[in-house]
Write a protein that holds these residues in place. Structure first.
Motif, PDB file in Angstrom:
ATOM      1  N   LEU A 251      33.017 128.634  14.642  1.00 38.75           N
ATOM      2  CA  LEU A 251      31.803 128.032  14.099  1.00 38.75           C
ATOM      3  C   LEU A 251      31.311 126.958  15.066  1.00 38.75           C
ATOM      4  O   LEU A 251      32.046 126.010  15.362  1.00 38.75           O
ATOM      5  N   VAL A 252      30.099 127.122  15.554  1.00 40.22           N
ATOM      6  CA  VAL A 252      29.493 126.100  16.405  1.00 40.22           C
ATOM      7  C   VAL A 252      28.848 125.063  15.490  1.00 40.22           C
ATOM      8  O   VAL A 252      27.789 125.299  14.907  1.00 40.22           O
ATOM      9  N   ALA A 253      29.501 123.917  15.337  1.00 40.84           N
ATOM     10  CA  ALA A 253      29.031 122.884  14.408  1.00 40.84           C
ATOM     11  C   ALA A 253      27.960 122.006  15.035  1.00 40.84           C
ATOM     12  O   ALA A 253      27.008 121.594  14.365  1.00 40.84           O
ATOM     13  N   VAL A 254      28.119 121.690  16.327  1.00 40.02           N
ATOM     14  CA  VAL A 254      27.157 120.854  17.060  1.00 40.02           C
ATOM     15  C   VAL A 254      26.938 121.484  18.422  1.00 40.02           C
ATOM     16  O   VAL A 254      27.893 121.879  19.090  1.00 40.02           O
ATOM     17  N   LYS A 255      25.673 121.592  18.818  1.00 38.81           N
ATOM     18  CA  LYS A 255      25.354 122.289  20.071  1.00 38.81           C
ATOM     19  C   LYS A 255      24.399 121.467  20.919  1.00 38.81           C
ATOM     20  O   LYS A 255      23.240 121.271  20.571  1.00 38.81           O
ATOM     21  N   ASN A 256      24.911 120.949  22.024  1.00 39.78           N
ATOM     22  CA  ASN A 256      24.091 120.265  23.041  1.00 39.78           C
ATOM     23  C   ASN A 256      23.191 119.197  22.418  1.00 39.78           C
ATOM     24  O   ASN A 256      21.991 119.117  22.688  1.00 39.78           O
TER      25      ASN A 256
END
Length: 258
Positions: free
Chosen positions: A30-35
């Motif tokens: 799960l990508v919770a925060v991206k860039n």
């Protein structure tokens, strides 16, 4: 001058089989925060606005050094959360709804314990505890075990012990979540009091009225990415914040998923 600089941070979690079942997904990660990037100026109240699961709590936990980021950097009061986490913790107060108070401790004990952890001298501890306990009505329950107190009172105790050291920077994750209207009003008034004192405050919330009432600027976060950062009064000059948010949400995820 920026009190908080968030520079392209990302965080991915590996999902257990149970989590994948709950989230109804076959994805293992799960990508919770991206860039994610944004800045908070000294003395500013900055809101992170977004739906549940948007990445707000993960972001604040990274800022508070509770979890490690995968990429990027965060500078708080000139200190790196990567290289100087102890100096960051000294300068911040962090309140989260996930903070669990032990049922068999009293507010008095908890306040004194956390004061000692932060190296607060005895005279300051006594005076500050008197002021905060009286303001939030905790003084009447100072020797009552936490397990016997209401949800609202527990939240007020959590808030008070998170700022025993009178930090310059205050990070609150959903500070009014689950509170009755009276307790929520008390917490909001206190946030406004801290704002008047020049504290730097960052809060996460999904409550539009809270952002409109106390925040100078807001970052709208959707699916772990920053959709918009702007002054609140600029966002709301033509339409209310709720409409602005849903326009951004539809733009980000598509009308069929909104």
């Amino acid at each position: 001058m920026s009190a908080i600089e968030v520079k392209s941070i990302s965080k991915t979690f590996k999902l257990s089989n149970k989590q994948r079942k709950i989230n109804k997904t076959n994805d293992k990660f799960l990508v919770a925060v991206k860039n994610l990037s944004f800045e908070v100026e000294k003395g500013e109240v900055f809101g992170l606005l977004g739906p549940n699961g948007a990445g707000k709590t993960t972001t604040l936990r990274i800022l508070s050094t509770l979890i490690r980021k995968d990429e990027g950097e965060v500078i708080i009061n000139g200190h790196s959360i990567t290289n100087e986490p102890e100096k960051v913790r000294r300068d911040i107060g962090f309140l989260t709804s996930e903070l669990k108070l032990e049922n068999y401790f009293t507010p008095n004990y908890l306040y004194d314990f956390f004061s000692q952890l932060h190296g607060v001298d005895n005279e300051t501890r006594i005076n500050r505890k008197k002021e905060l306990f009286e303001y939030f009505g905790i003084d009447k329950y100072a020797e009552v075990k936490v397990g016997e107190l209401s949800t609202g009172m527990k939240q007020k105790i959590s808030l008070v012990i998170s700022i025993v050291h009178d930090p310059d920077i205050i990070i609150f994750d959903e500070p009014t979540n689950g509170l009755d209207v009276i307790t929520a009003k008390k917490v909001i008034d206190f946030l406004l009091h801290l704002k008047e004192k020049g504290k730097t405050i960052i809060i996460s919330t999904h409550i539009f009225s809270l952002v409109e009432k106390i925040c100078d600027r807001v970052g709208v976060i959707i699916n772990g990415e920053m959709a918009k950062v702007a002054k609140v009064d600029e966002l709301t000059k033509d339409k209310n914040l709720e409409d602005v948010f849903f326009d951004l949400y539809v733009e980000k995820v598509g009308e069929e998923n909104a």
